[in-house]
Design an enzyme around this catalytic site. Structure first.
Site, short mmCIF file in Angstrom:
data_model
loop_
_atom_site.label_atom_id
_atom_site.label_comp_id
_atom_site.label_asym_id
_atom_site.label_seq_id
_atom_site.Cartn_x
_atom_site.Cartn_y
_atom_site.Cartn_z
N LYS A 107 0.94 -1.12 -0.12
CA LYS A 107 -0.09 0.07 -0.09
C LYS A 107 0.78 1.31 0.24
O LYS A 107 0.35 2.35 -0.36
CB LYS A 107 -0.81 0.03 1.13
CG LYS A 107 -1.91 -1.17 1.05
CD LYS A 107 -3.05 -1.19 1.82
CE LYS A 107 -4.13 -2.25 1.46
NZ LYS A 107 -3.76 -3.49 1.77
C1 LIG Z 1 -4.15 -4.83 1.30
C2 LIG Z 1 -3.44 -5.89 1.12
C3 LIG Z 1 -3.87 -6.93 0.41
C4 LIG Z 1 -5.00 -6.72 -0.55
O1 LIG Z 1 -5.08 -5.71 -1.65
P1 LIG Z 1 -6.49 -5.24 -2.30
O2 LIG Z 1 -5.95 -4.23 -2.91
O3 LIG Z 1 -7.27 -4.78 -1.18
O4 LIG Z 1 -7.01 -6.26 -3.05
C5 LIG Z 1 -3.11 -8.04 0.25
N1 LIG Z 1 -2.05 -8.25 0.90
C6 LIG Z 1 -1.70 -7.27 1.78
C7 LIG Z 1 -0.45 -7.51 2.49
C8 LIG Z 1 -2.35 -6.01 1.94
O5 LIG Z 1 -2.00 -5.13 2.66
#
Ligand SMILES: *Cc1c(COP(=O)(O)O)cnc(C)c1O
Length: 458
Positions: A107
């Protein structure tokens, strides 16, 4: 560049408008009116490709000099010079490491940039906003890290009490900044997300607080994530050369960015959606029907989700961009807890998309075997990406890239349980467990949470 809402009724906006608005005021999500097209070749250089790719989506909203500077600064906080390095796992399977940013999850790739875009735009317009976000763990810390001490932003982050890991919670609650407010909600992630959605639907509250979103419903985040799909293709044969991706999926933002890269000219032959026991997306992709169940806690908490907001963007595309149909379908889904797509749409979908889900035991075995065989230490989310890549791969001659979405040290209990070794936090977080925490607890009740926000934002 113009953006339309997936529900068809909100005003058409430019990039700046979409950035600050977050959720469209008809309850939909913004999406480009038409997909722009990338040139056929790129160098594999992250910053260059980032500027080229995202400029297509910015239109004239930000000057190119200012944007280049923002991109450079955003990714200077990454610990790897390739920003998102590719690791060869053998047999044409690659791991795309997206966790080298400040909070150790993918993120950061989007949020480090989006925080700076917000700052730039708010200063330009002389505005202040309140960002309200729901997090299943990783978004919160990445958003907080991206927006701390920004004078035009107040930030309220809701997380489900007791359902995020200690590291995840501490990465949010130990940040000392006056504009950051952490709230533990007595409920699940979906409850937190529903509270945020309800606050946006309350137009009076929304206007009074100048609400904005930084969840993956914000188009700017999806846009920033498109870049690494393009870069990975460049590094493995070129934008026009066939490539497949496997994405551990929760809210569907990451994998939708892959679809957006495809629609913008990257030759992505397969998009694999990996899930844990919360397998609503596996059902959807493999049967055309989805049914909401209770959320089950797993060792991959960032994917403990039943309702994936960004799926709405794909539905909009599948329903020929008919906002009324999307609106009707999603309202039905809320009421009946189940929806199905037409068999012919499902047929088209299955040419490119496939879903697979895995139990905590399978994830544990994968982490353990991978550490033994190759020395690569996967976190539970990344392990689901690798498992899904291996299980669903259609054509072994096409490179398959599994997205590694978190650093193993972010989920130390699960990793230690699988490998016997506790992964160490990188130096900048080494004293995390000793830092003091600050957060409040609130019930899963809209009025109470709204009152709290009015108090702290003032
Ligand atoms: C947020 C997250 C996901 C999921 O991603 P999305 O974009 O919500 O599908 C998967 N793995 C980790 C470690 C995350 O932080």
């Amino acid at each position: 560049m113009h953006y339309v809402s997936t529900r068809g009724k909100a005003p058409i906006l430019d990039f700046s408008g979409v950035l600050l608005e977050g959720l469209a005021n008809d309850g939909g999500l913004y999406i480009p009116e038409a997909w722009p097209q990338l040139s056929d070749s790129g160098t594999g250089d992250y910053l260059k490709t980032a500027v080229e790719t995202m400029s297509l989506f910015l239109g004239s909203s930000i000057s190119s000099e200012a944007f280049e500077e923002i991109v450079k600064e955003a990714y200077s906080s990454f610990r790897d010079e390739e920003i998102t390095p590719l690791v060869d796992m053998g047999k044409d399977l690659y791991l795309l490491e997206l966790f080298h940013g400040p909070t150790l999850a993918f993120k950061d790739v989007a949020l480090q940039l989006v925080g700076k875009l917000f700052d730039h735009e708010l200063k330009k317009q002389g505005k202040r906003i309140t960002i309200v976000g729901a997090t299943s763990g990783d978004t919160g810390s990445a958003a907080i890290e991206a927006c701390r001490d920004k004078e035009n932003i107040e930030m309220v982050i809701l997380h489900p009490a007791g359902r995020v890991s200690e590291i995840q919670r501490r990465q949010m609650t130990t940040v000392k900044a006056e504009n950051i407010h952490n709230v533990a909600i007595q409920g699940t992630f979906d409850d937190c997300q529903d509270l945020v959605k309800a606050m946006f639907a309350d137009h009076d509250f929304r206007n009074r607080m100048q609400l904005s979103a930084i969840n993956s419903i914000n188009w700017a985040r999806v846009m920033a994530q498109i870049v690494y799909f393009v870069v990975a293709a460049e590094r493995l044969g070129g934008r026009k050369s066939p490539i497949a991706f496997s994405v551990p999926t929760g809210n569907f933002g990451n994998v939708f960015s892959g679809y957006a890269a495809h629609m913008s000219g990257v030759n992505i032959t397969q998009l694999v959606v990996g899930s844990n026991k919360n397998d609503i997306l596996t059902q959807f992709f493999n049967t055309g029907t989805m049914q909401i169940n209770e959320v089950t806690p797993t060792t991959s908490p960032s994917m403990d989700i039943q309702i994936s907001s960004n799926l709405e963007r794909l539905l909009f595309e599948l329903l020929n961009r008919d906002g009324q149909k999307v609106d009707k379908m999603l309202k039905e889904f809320r009421e009946r807890k189940t929806i199905s797509i037409d068999p012919d749409i499902r047929e088209t979908l299955s040419n490119q998309w496939i879903g697979a889900c895995f139990t905590d035991d399978e994830v544990k075995r994968c982490i353990s075997e991978e550490a033994d065989n190759s020395g690569i230490v996967l976190d539970p989310h990344s392990a689901i990406g690798v498992l899904a890549a291996r299980e669903c791969r259609k054509d072994k001659s096409i490179p398959m890239v599994a997205l590694a979405t978190a650093h193993p040290a972010k989920f130390p209990d699960a990793v230690e349980d699988a490998t016997g070794i506790r992964p160490e936090l990188p130096a900048h977080l080494a004293d995390l467990l000793d830092r003091p925490e600050q957060y409040t607890q609130q019930p899963n009740d809209l009025a109470t949470v709204q009152k709290y926000i009015e108090e702290v934002v003032g």
